[in-house]
Scaffold this motif. Structure first.
Motif, mmCIF file in Angstrom:
data_model
loop_
_atom_site.group_PDB
_atom_site.id
_atom_site.type_symbol
_atom_site.label_atom_id
_atom_site.label_comp_id
_atom_site.label_asym_id
_atom_site.label_seq_id
_atom_site.Cartn_x
_atom_site.Cartn_y
_atom_site.Cartn_z
ATOM 1 N N GLY A 184 0.816 -1.207 0.000
ATOM 2 C CA GLY A 184 0.000 0.000 0.000
ATOM 3 C C GLY A 184 0.846 1.250 0.000
ATOM 4 N N CYS A 185 0.150 2.372 0.014
ATOM 5 C CA CYS A 185 0.822 3.661 0.051
ATOM 6 C C CYS A 185 -0.146 4.676 0.645
ATOM 7 C CB CYS A 185 1.288 4.087 -1.348
ATOM 8 S SG CYS A 185 -0.063 4.564 -2.452
ATOM 9 N N ARG A 186 0.242 5.928 0.609
ATOM 10 C CA ARG A 186 -0.535 7.003 1.232
ATOM 11 C C ARG A 186 -1.938 7.160 0.637
ATOM 12 N NH1 ARG A 186 3.116 8.462 -2.388
ATOM 13 N NH2 ARG A 186 2.567 9.976 -4.012
ATOM 14 N N HIS A 187 -2.155 6.619 -0.561
ATOM 15 C CA HIS A 187 -3.459 6.779 -1.221
ATOM 16 C C HIS A 187 -4.471 5.708 -0.814
ATOM 17 C CE1 HIS A 187 -1.682 9.806 -3.702
ATOM 18 N NE2 HIS A 187 -0.890 8.972 -4.347
ATOM 19 N N GLY A 188 -4.058 4.704 -0.034
ATOM 20 C CA GLY A 188 -4.883 3.513 0.068
ATOM 21 C C GLY A 188 -5.600 3.251 1.365
ATOM 22 N N VAL A 189 -5.825 4.260 2.201
ATOM 23 C CA VAL A 189 -6.443 3.976 3.500
ATOM 24 C C VAL A 189 -7.906 4.402 3.529
ATOM 25 C CG1 VAL A 189 -6.210 4.197 5.999
ATOM 26 C CG2 VAL A 189 -4.186 4.380 4.554
ATOM 27 N N VAL A 190 -8.172 5.655 3.213
ATOM 28 C CA VAL A 190 -9.524 6.205 3.312
ATOM 29 C C VAL A 190 -9.942 6.772 1.948
ATOM 30 C CG1 VAL A 190 -10.976 7.921 4.450
ATOM 31 C CG2 VAL A 190 -9.168 6.790 5.737
ATOM 32 N N PRO A 191 -11.075 6.314 1.399
ATOM 33 C CA PRO A 191 -11.534 6.861 0.117
ATOM 34 C C PRO A 191 -11.798 8.366 0.214
ATOM 35 C CG PRO A 191 -12.707 4.833 0.655
ATOM 36 C CD PRO A 191 -11.931 5.223 1.880
ATOM 37 N N GLN A 192 -11.612 9.051 -0.895
ATOM 38 C CA GLN A 192 -11.763 10.502 -0.920
ATOM 39 C C GLN A 192 -13.166 10.946 -0.507
ATOM 40 O OE1 GLN A 192 -9.696 13.147 -1.354
ATOM 41 N NE2 GLN A 192 -8.012 11.675 -1.233
ATOM 42 N N GLU A 193 -14.171 10.148 -0.816
ATOM 43 C CA GLU A 193 -15.532 10.540 -0.449
ATOM 44 C C GLU A 193 -15.713 10.537 1.075
ATOM 45 O OE1 GLU A 193 -17.583 6.105 -1.049
ATOM 46 O OE2 GLU A 193 -17.970 7.709 -2.489
ATOM 47 N N MET B 60 -7.814 -1.822 12.341
ATOM 48 C CA MET B 60 -8.886 -2.483 11.606
ATOM 49 C C MET B 60 -8.328 -3.680 10.828
ATOM 50 S SD MET B 60 -10.875 0.922 10.180
ATOM 51 C CE MET B 60 -12.432 0.036 9.947
ATOM 52 N N ALA B 61 -8.912 -4.848 11.061
ATOM 53 C CA ALA B 61 -8.514 -6.085 10.367
ATOM 54 C C ALA B 61 -7.048 -6.405 10.624
ATOM 55 C CB ALA B 61 -8.800 -5.985 8.867
ATOM 56 N N SER B 62 -6.642 -6.332 11.883
ATOM 57 C CA SER B 62 -5.234 -6.517 12.234
ATOM 58 C C SER B 62 -4.863 -7.977 12.400
ATOM 59 C CB SER B 62 -4.923 -5.785 13.548
ATOM 60 O OG SER B 62 -3.548 -5.888 13.860
ATOM 61 N N LEU B 63 -3.629 -8.292 12.024
ATOM 62 C CA LEU B 63 -3.010 -9.545 12.415
ATOM 63 C C LEU B 63 -2.540 -9.428 13.863
ATOM 64 C CD1 LEU B 63 -0.805 -10.242 9.276
ATOM 65 C CD2 LEU B 63 -2.772 -11.616 10.002
ATOM 66 N N ALA B 64 -2.305 -10.570 14.489
ATOM 67 C CA ALA B 64 -1.666 -10.630 15.805
ATOM 68 C C ALA B 64 -0.187 -10.924 15.605
ATOM 69 C CB ALA B 64 -2.315 -11.721 16.655
ATOM 70 N N PRO B 65 0.634 -10.700 16.629
ATOM 71 C CA PRO B 65 2.059 -11.052 16.507
ATOM 72 C C PRO B 65 2.220 -12.535 16.192
ATOM 73 C CG PRO B 65 1.678 -9.730 18.471
ATOM 74 C CD PRO B 65 0.328 -10.105 17.948
ATOM 75 N N GLU C 293 -16.209 0.062 4.738
ATOM 76 C CA GLU C 293 -17.567 0.547 5.015
ATOM 77 C C GLU C 293 -17.724 0.975 6.468
ATOM 78 O OE1 GLU C 293 -20.354 -1.561 1.668
ATOM 79 O OE2 GLU C 293 -20.221 -2.586 3.606
ATOM 80 N N ALA C 294 -16.861 0.474 7.339
ATOM 81 C CA ALA C 294 -16.934 0.833 8.758
ATOM 82 C C ALA C 294 -16.189 2.121 9.073
ATOM 83 C CB ALA C 294 -16.367 -0.308 9.608
ATOM 84 N N LEU C 295 -15.450 2.662 8.110
ATOM 85 C CA LEU C 295 -14.604 3.830 8.367
ATOM 86 C C LEU C 295 -15.343 5.029 8.965
ATOM 87 C CD1 LEU C 295 -12.171 3.788 5.317
ATOM 88 C CD2 LEU C 295 -11.536 3.674 7.731
ATOM 89 N N PRO C 296 -16.538 5.409 8.487
ATOM 90 C CA PRO C 296 -17.192 6.586 9.079
ATOM 91 C C PRO C 296 -17.400 6.462 10.588
ATOM 92 C CG PRO C 296 -18.197 6.066 6.982
ATOM 93 C CD PRO C 296 -17.260 4.932 7.286
#
Length: 293
Positions: free
Chosen positions: A34-43, A120-125, A276-279
């Motif tokens: 990923g990169c800086r563009h891939g976390v939260v949609p612009q909308e 969100m949607a994290s792996l564990a160690p 979809e849970a971001l808001p």
């Protein structure tokens, strides 16, 4: 060209900002790859006028220089340096997928700077008692992680080849993980706003090399450099119960370990339901109850 800062070790860290410059600062940590563009949609960003969003490329991705041998804990040092450069006081952190463990690093290692964290949607160690790390995981991920553990040179070569294919056609990445997608995942990633974001994200993240992707996987499979049980900040753990990239057992383990965890489980959600849970997650992150300390 994104903005950038120079780290103490000489690396360049690339970042971008969106939203209200005087708003509540939220640092975004992207997935793998990923990169800086891939976390939260612009909308979603546009619908949060009182928030200052700050996202950066982890070492080796996009326009950020590589940091060979980095651990997950490195994210806390990078975020602290970025916050200092931008004059931030206290701030919130949101990490999704491969970015979620890095967000937990910020919670653990920057307790005086970080207000709240959402993972969100994290792996564990990888070395945990009471968790079968691979149970419920998609075959494609099991194969990739196993190869990284048993033959890291071959793993790196294969990932470099995959990265070259993704640079030519970013949709290749989504095709390669189709075995782990739920019906809801397919619906979500087929929407134009999400599809455009993901394809741009994958193309930019691997534009210069596969190093970020390789190093992320190796970091996630090594000791993280901190103990989740020692986190003292409020942490929202969001997870989809049907997720096969980060199986629900990882969420359950983290929820037991993190003292101030607020676990939120979507019983029907897959990996990409986090979008979809971001808001709701952002509403929690930006709230300022007195109990946060």
């Amino acid at each position: 060209m994104p903005s950038g800062i120079r780290m103490r070790d000489g690396r360049r860290l690339a970042f971008e900002e969106w939203g209200d410059p005087g708003g509540t600062p939220v640092v975004l940590l992207h997935g793998t790859p990923g990169c800086r563009h891939g976390v939260v949609p612009q909308e979603v960003i546009a619908a949060r006028p009182g928030v200052r969003f700050i996202a950066y490329d982890r070492a080796g991705y996009g326009d950020s220089d590589r940091g060979p041998g980095r651990r997950v804990a490195q994210a806390a040092r990078d975020v602290a340096a970025l916050a200092d450069a931008l004059g931030l006081g206290r701030f919130a952190v949101l990490g999704r997928s491969g970015g979620a463990p890095h967000a937990l690093a910020c919670a653990a290692l920057l307790p005086t700077r970080v207000r709240r964290v959402a993972a969100m949607a994290s792996l564990a160690p990888p070395t945990t008692e009471g968790l079968n790390w691979f149970e419920g995981m998609a075959a494609s991920n099991v194969d990739e992680y196993t190869r990284a553990l048993t033959d890291p040179v071959d793993f790196a070569d294969r990932l470099a080849s995959r990265a070259a294919a993704v640079r030519a056609d970013p949709a290749q990445l989504l095709a390669s993980i189709r075995d782990g997608l739920t019906d809801s995942d397919r619906r979500i990633i087929s929407t134009p706003a999400v599809s455009d974001m993901l394809l741009r994200n994958y193309r930019e993240s691997l534009r210069t090399s596969a190093y970020g992707w390789i190093d992320d996987n190796l970091a996630l499979l090594s000791h993280w450099g901190f103990d989740p049980a020692r986190i003292t900040r409020p942490v929202l753990l969001w997870h989809g119960a049907q997720d096969t990239f980060s199986p629900v057992g990882h969420f359950e383990w983290l929820a037991r370990q993190i003292p101030r965890a607020r676990p939120v489980l979507d019983p029907d959600g897959g990996h990409f339901a986090a979008l979809e849970a971001l808001p709701d997650v952002l509403d929690w992150l930006c709230a300022t109850p007195r109990t946060d300390g």
